[in-house]
Design a protein around this motif. Sequence first.
Motif, PDB file in Angstrom:
ATOM      1  N   GLU A 181       0.356  -1.235  -0.033  1.00  0.00           N
ATOM      2  CA  GLU A 181      -0.189   0.177   0.008  1.00  0.00           C
ATOM      3  C   GLU A 181       0.973   1.436   0.780  1.00  0.00           C
ATOM      4  N   ARG A 207       2.147   2.466  -3.308  1.00  0.00           N
ATOM      5  CA  ARG A 207       1.333   3.753  -4.261  1.00  0.00           C
ATOM      6  C   ARG A 207       1.361   4.817  -3.641  1.00  0.00           C
ATOM      7  N   LYS A 250      -8.516   3.788  -0.514  1.00  0.00           N
ATOM      8  CA  LYS A 250      -7.677   3.223  -1.427  1.00  0.00           C
ATOM      9  C   LYS A 250      -6.584   2.118  -0.580  1.00  0.00           C
ATOM     10  N   TYR A 251      -7.011   2.392   0.305  1.00  0.00           N
ATOM     11  CA  TYR A 251      -5.923   2.277   1.386  1.00  0.00           C
ATOM     12  C   TYR A 251      -6.100   1.737   2.267  1.00  0.00           C
TER      13      TYR A 251
END
Length: 161
Positions: free
Chosen positions: A21, A24, A50-51
């Motif tokens: 993660e 990203r 998104k994490y």
Amino acid sequence: MENNFILHLNLQYDKIKLRQEFRRLDFNKSFTSPNIKDTWLRATLDDLTKYPIIKSLHDNFKESNILGFTLQPNAYVHMHTDPKTRCSINFILSDDYGPAIFEEFGKVSYECALFNNSRMHMVPSYPMERLLLMFAYYDRSFNDVKEMIISSSLDQMTFVS
């Protein structure tokens, strides 16, 4: 004396998935000092959708700001105090990494710890990249956050992965 500089934490989390993660995140140059302007990159994170692993950690670190840092191999961060961050809960996500050094204490090695950013510290040169996920506290002291951790038994928790 170590309690004024660092508090090692025994948090259970999946380091590999957390590192995935972290990788990203959008890292950018944000420092102007000649020795770190091209080698100490920073990412901020506001949208946690998104994490999920980072979010699960942040849910327990109330009032913290999420920052990511990468330090390139053989680069160093000079002796300093952080201008905004009073203390932080730090996760070193590299598998091979060097210590940090407190001016008044000496070398400290840690993988997860409450770190006193208001004390003079540095990161010496090391041949491998350093990956740091930081939950930074701008308005809470090291002792305040330490008491929060101890009173909530936070250092005995397991986080989702």
